[in-house]
Write a protein that holds these residues in place. Structure first.
Motif: not given
Length: 308
Positions: A141-142, A138-139, A145-146
């Motif tokens: 991918r985030e 999750l970290a 994305r940013e």
């Protein structure tokens, strides 16, 4: 006499008794795996290498000679590398950062309206130093994305999206090695890839990163530093990444955060970043020009071969 005749007759022998005995079957053996590599005879615990890596980082941070904060690291750029994409570019910084970008021209979009720019940013599994988090977590991918959103914010003002109604443009950036200033290098590489794909643009977007080391004392503030390396970014008190269209002298994106001090210090960082973008611009233009010359030479050679 009759008994002697019976004794002279040969005794019949079965044929099976004369055949040699059958060999016993050998036990089955496991097939050999020729792709398997034999392990080392001696091994060390991973904690030993982790301690050595930590010592190397401490020595790099403490023993490194101070560099000029206004100096730029060596920049290498090359466009037109990938044959599977309409446009591509590779950018490498002297700190070790390596970014590969691919771009695709206008494709029909389902929804009406002006053109759209789709950006993707990915990190290679071997991009960073040291331990890596869970792949695809999750970290991670985030963070990707940013970075993709920041890349789109920096590139949209440079692309003439009004010329591509009801169409979409795509650009994908792959970070091969993170040596610092990764987002700024991705902005420059993505702009080169879009231009190499033949996309109409107002100008090339040039990215430049800065950081501010933590203050040595409480009264004096450290100076901003151009194109920081990964250890310098990790210890920085403030970071700043900006994208500039040098021919138009227009800033397309400013991304930053941290304890940078009063507004005058941030203004000084902006002036330093703008100067860095202007100094990188000729290198990117020359790489794009060389890619166009190679493409023209290849087309001329193909035409000559077809005629002959």
């Amino acid at each position: 006499m009759g008994s002697s005749s019976c004794a002279s007759q040969p005794v019949p022998v079965a044929a099976s008794s004369l055949s040699p005995p059958r060999a016993r079957p050998s036990p089955p053996t496991m097939p050999l795996d020729h792709r398997r590599l034999c392990g080392p005879e001696e091994s060390q615990p991973p904690a030993l290498w982790a301690a050595l890596a930590a010592e190397d980082e401490d020595e790099e941070g403490a023993g490194a000679a101070p560099r000029d904060p206004c100096s730029l690291r060596p920049l290498f750029a090359r466009a037109g590398l990938l044959s599977q994409a309409q446009g591509s570019a590779y950018v490498e910084l002297g700190s070790g950062t390596k970014v590969l970008c691919a771009a695709w021209g206008p494709r029909e979009a389902a929804e009406p309206g002006p053109g759209r720019l789709l950006c993707e940013f990915r990190r290679a599994p071997f991009a960073g130093r040291g331990a890596r988090g869970r792949p695809g977590g999750l970290a991670e991918r985030e963070a990707e994305r940013e970075a993709a959103a920041a890349l789109r914010e920096a590139l949209e003002p440079a692309v003439r999206l009004g010329r591509y109604p009801r169409a979409r443009l795509a650009v994908s950036a792959l970070l091969l090695q993170d040596g610092g200033s990764a987002l700024a290098a991705a902005v420059s590489a993505a702009a080169l890839a879009l231009a190499d794909a033949g996309v109409e643009m107002f100008d090339l977007a040039v990215g430049c990163a800065l950081c501010r080391p933590p203050a040595a004392t409480s009264t004096t503030a450290a100076a901003w530093m151009l194109q920081p390396a990964e250890p310098e970014e990790r210890r920085a008190a403030a970071r700043l990444t900006l994208a500039l269209l040098p021919a138009l002298n227009q800033v397309s994106a400013v991304l930053g955060g941290g304890q940078g001090g009063p507004p005058e210090d941030w203004a000084q960082a902006l002036r330093l970043g703008l100067d860095g973008c202007h100094r990188q611009y000729p290198v990117l233009r020359q790489s794009l020009l060389r890619a166009a010359q190679r493409r023209d030479a290849a087309a001329a050679a193909a035409a000559a071969a077809s005629v002959a």
